[in-house]
Enzyme design. Structure first.
Site, mmCIF file in Angstrom:
data_model
loop_
_atom_site.group_PDB
_atom_site.id
_atom_site.type_symbol
_atom_site.label_atom_id
_atom_site.label_comp_id
_atom_site.label_asym_id
_atom_site.label_seq_id
_atom_site.Cartn_x
_atom_site.Cartn_y
_atom_site.Cartn_z
ATOM 1 N N LYS A 1 0.720 -1.067 0.638
ATOM 2 C CA LYS A 1 -0.053 -0.239 0.045
ATOM 3 C C LYS A 1 0.967 1.587 0.388
ATOM 4 O O LYS A 1 0.439 2.059 -0.504
ATOM 5 C CB LYS A 1 -1.026 0.176 1.300
ATOM 6 C CG LYS A 1 -1.961 -0.785 1.387
ATOM 7 C CD LYS A 1 -2.928 -0.971 2.664
ATOM 8 C CE LYS A 1 -2.030 -0.084 4.460
ATOM 9 N NZ LYS A 1 -1.405 -1.580 4.796
ATOM 10 N N ARG B 1 -8.883 1.162 9.459
ATOM 11 C CA ARG B 1 -8.319 0.272 9.981
ATOM 12 C C ARG B 1 -8.921 -0.908 10.648
ATOM 13 O O ARG B 1 -8.878 -2.005 11.520
ATOM 14 C CB ARG B 1 -7.038 0.118 10.907
ATOM 15 C CG ARG B 1 -5.719 -0.505 10.486
ATOM 16 C CD ARG B 1 -4.308 -0.066 10.810
ATOM 17 N NE ARG B 1 -3.440 -0.602 11.045
ATOM 18 C CZ ARG B 1 -2.606 -0.325 9.897
ATOM 19 N NH1 ARG B 1 -2.928 0.775 9.670
ATOM 20 N NH2 ARG B 1 -0.917 -0.505 9.797
ATOM 21 N N ARG C 1 11.048 -6.227 4.327
ATOM 22 C CA ARG C 1 11.014 -4.527 4.335
ATOM 23 C C ARG C 1 11.583 -4.346 4.485
ATOM 24 O O ARG C 1 12.419 -4.485 6.133
ATOM 25 C CB ARG C 1 9.695 -4.482 5.024
ATOM 26 C CG ARG C 1 8.678 -3.169 4.743
ATOM 27 C CD ARG C 1 7.386 -2.578 4.088
ATOM 28 N NE ARG C 1 6.800 -2.857 6.066
ATOM 29 C CZ ARG C 1 5.565 -2.428 6.205
ATOM 30 N NH1 ARG C 1 5.095 -2.254 5.020
ATOM 31 N NH2 ARG C 1 5.001 -2.582 7.025
ATOM 32 N N ARG D 1 11.616 -1.704 10.003
ATOM 33 C CA ARG D 1 11.014 -1.195 11.332
ATOM 34 C C ARG D 1 11.040 -1.959 12.387
ATOM 35 O O ARG D 1 11.282 -3.007 12.030
ATOM 36 C CB ARG D 1 9.699 -0.771 10.831
ATOM 37 C CG ARG D 1 9.412 0.738 10.016
ATOM 38 C CD ARG D 1 8.198 0.640 9.248
ATOM 39 N NE ARG D 1 7.364 0.357 9.928
ATOM 40 C CZ ARG D 1 6.254 0.295 9.202
ATOM 41 N NH1 ARG D 1 5.887 0.556 8.143
ATOM 42 N NH2 ARG D 1 5.496 -0.278 10.216
ATOM 43 N N ARG E 1 0.559 -7.970 13.920
ATOM 44 C CA ARG E 1 -0.328 -7.307 13.098
ATOM 45 C C ARG E 1 -1.150 -7.620 12.305
ATOM 46 O O ARG E 1 -1.744 -7.514 11.839
ATOM 47 C CB ARG E 1 1.277 -5.955 12.037
ATOM 48 C CG ARG E 1 1.736 -5.366 13.422
ATOM 49 C CD ARG E 1 2.954 -5.088 12.690
ATOM 50 N NE ARG E 1 2.698 -3.735 11.203
ATOM 51 C CZ ARG E 1 3.591 -3.508 10.607
ATOM 52 N NH1 ARG E 1 4.544 -3.946 9.745
ATOM 53 N NH2 ARG E 1 2.982 -3.098 9.311
HETATM 54 P P1 AMP Z 1 2.043 1.221 9.706
HETATM 55 O O1 AMP Z 1 2.901 1.511 8.778
HETATM 56 O O2 AMP Z 1 0.538 1.486 8.755
HETATM 57 O O3 AMP Z 1 2.096 -0.475 9.409
HETATM 58 O O4 AMP Z 1 1.704 1.225 11.078
HETATM 59 C C1 AMP Z 1 2.516 1.203 11.883
HETATM 60 C C2 AMP Z 1 1.878 1.225 13.556
HETATM 61 O O5 AMP Z 1 1.366 1.680 13.371
HETATM 62 C C3 AMP Z 1 0.209 0.217 13.183
HETATM 63 O O6 AMP Z 1 1.306 -1.193 13.492
HETATM 64 C C4 AMP Z 1 -0.322 0.679 14.375
HETATM 65 O O7 AMP Z 1 0.755 0.285 15.482
HETATM 66 C C5 AMP Z 1 -0.178 1.749 14.156
HETATM 67 N N1 AMP Z 1 -1.099 2.597 13.325
HETATM 68 C C6 AMP Z 1 -1.405 2.695 12.256
HETATM 69 N N2 AMP Z 1 -2.092 3.279 11.677
HETATM 70 C C7 AMP Z 1 -2.955 2.761 12.256
HETATM 71 C C8 AMP Z 1 -4.596 3.129 12.848
HETATM 72 N N3 AMP Z 1 -4.910 2.944 11.527
HETATM 73 N N4 AMP Z 1 -5.785 2.388 14.057
HETATM 74 C C9 AMP Z 1 -4.853 1.851 14.921
HETATM 75 N N5 AMP Z 1 -2.642 2.393 14.395
HETATM 76 C C10 AMP Z 1 -2.523 2.099 13.168
#
Ligand code: AMP
Length: 358
Positions: A13, A88, A127, A161, A172
């Site tokens: 994404k 999410r 990643r 990360r 996740r």
């Molecule tokens: P991402 O980079 O989108 O994979 O997000 C990294 C982390 O940020 C996730 O594993 C969550 O802990 C937090 N996070 C990001 N977006 C959301 C969301 N919309 N709702 C809840 N947690 C989020």
């Protein structure tokens, strides 16, 4: 273009959101990126979410919603946005619908990246991200041309990360299955869900996405422009509206012409605005530079005046000291001469007395 990207962690994404933002000139709003920024800046919010993010769990709906709302309201999002990683959960999607409704800018599409779960795990674990410019790579699927070196900025800091380590990836994926997968049904019910095959070459996937956007969203935007100019599509005929009343029905060709003209007008207006903004910015820069110059001159002048006064004082003091010293010398000399004179007189009178007696 108002679009959300849905899909498992590591489905690509983020990479596609960047390409879309560049092509369609709209901001990419990534909730994960915004939260990571808060963590790296050590803000209150960052401190609150750091451990939750590292564990792979989701932060609360309120925190996630607040994090993206400010960006959605900003001027740069007026032309649209690509939301990446938000919503999410169902409550987040409901909040998003409500807030976009308040802004009169409802969501147009939810793009779902479908991917084999085995590939998802490998993607998430492989990643890599450039710590300097944020470019993303994948150890297994899209490694940089030179191992360990960013192709965009040459940095050697390609890092994983903290939430891409094995147990966090598991958490996740669990959170995705539990909280995010129900959104597929949510957006399907709104007729906004489109699915894109998430496997394959990045550019091929991007091409598929562009096809969807160009056939599903672009015509809608043309329609909005038509409505802005007082025209509205009704199948093949076009209704011209003035003051809320239907005044004429045009052919589709006429309407297309009007829409073209409207587009040109809107783009001319945008360029005019951009030019005005540039001129205003230049003026501010010029004014600030002039003010800085004046302030600098003042400081220099003040310092020179202070130096002059200080120099004068030193000269005056030295002259006074010299005068005093000179006076002292003259006085001392006079006293000495007087003493010598007195001695001579005394000696003379003593000699006189002695000659008298004799
Ligand atoms: P991402 O980079 O989108 O994979 O997000 C990294 C982390 O940020 C996730 O594993 C969550 O802990 C937090 N996070 C990001 N977006 C959301 C969301 N919309 N709702 C809840 N947690 C989020």
């Amino acid at each position: 273009m108002r679009i959300v990207l849905l899909g498992a962690p590591g489905c690509g994404k983020g990479t596609q959101a960047k390409l879309m933002a560049e092509k369609y000139r709209v901001p990419q709003i990534s909730s994960g990126e915004l939260l990571r920024q808060a963590v790296s800046e050590k803000t209150d919010l960052g401190k609150r979410v750091e451990s939750i993010m590292a564990s792979g769990e989701l932060v609360s709906d309120d925190i996630a919603t607040d994090a993206v709302t400010e960006r959605l309201r900003s001027n740069e999002s007026k032309r649209g946005f690509v939301l990446d990683g938000f919503p999410r959960t169902i409550p987040q999607a409901q909040q998003l619908d409500t807030r976009l409704g308040w802004m009169n800018r409802p969501l147009q599409l939810a793009l779902y990246f479908s991917l084999d779960p085995a590939v998802v795990v490998k993607r998430a674990l492989g990643r890599l991200e450039c710590a300097k410019c944020g470019a993303s790579y994948n150890r297994y699927f899209s490694p940089p041309a030179k191992r360990g070196i960013c192709e965009h900025c040459g940095s050697k800091e390609l890092v994983q990360r903290p939430d891409d380590h094995q147990h966090a990836v598991r958490a996740r994926l669990d959170a995705y299955d539990r909280d995010t997968v129900p959104l597929i049904t949510y957006f399907k019910a709104q007729h906004k869900l489109r699915t894109v095959e998430g496997e394959g070459d990045i550019q091929d996937i991007f091409k598929r996405i562009c096809e969807i956007v160009d056939t599903e969203i672009r015509p809608l935007e043309t329609k909005v422009i038509a409505i802005e100019t007082g025209r509205e599509y009704r199948s093949d005929a076009v209704t011209l509206i003035s003051g809320g009343k239907v005044v004429r029905k045009d052919s589709r060709a006429d309407n297309d012409k009007a829409v073209g003209q409207a587009k040109q007008r809107l783009s001319a207006r945008d360029s005019k605005k951009a030019a005005e903004k540039k001129v205003a910015k230049k003026k501010v820069v010029k004014k600030k530079a002039a003010e800085k110059k004046v302030a600098k001159k003042k400081v220099v002048k003040k310092k020179a005046a202070e130096k002059k006064v200080a120099k004068k004082k030193v000269v005056k003091k030295k002259a006074a000291e010299k005068k005093v010293a000179k006076k002292k010398v003259v006085k001392k000399k006079a006293a000495k001469e007087k003493a010598v004179k007195t001695k001579v007189v005394v000696r003379k009178s003593a000699t006189k007395k002695r000659t008298h007696k004799g």
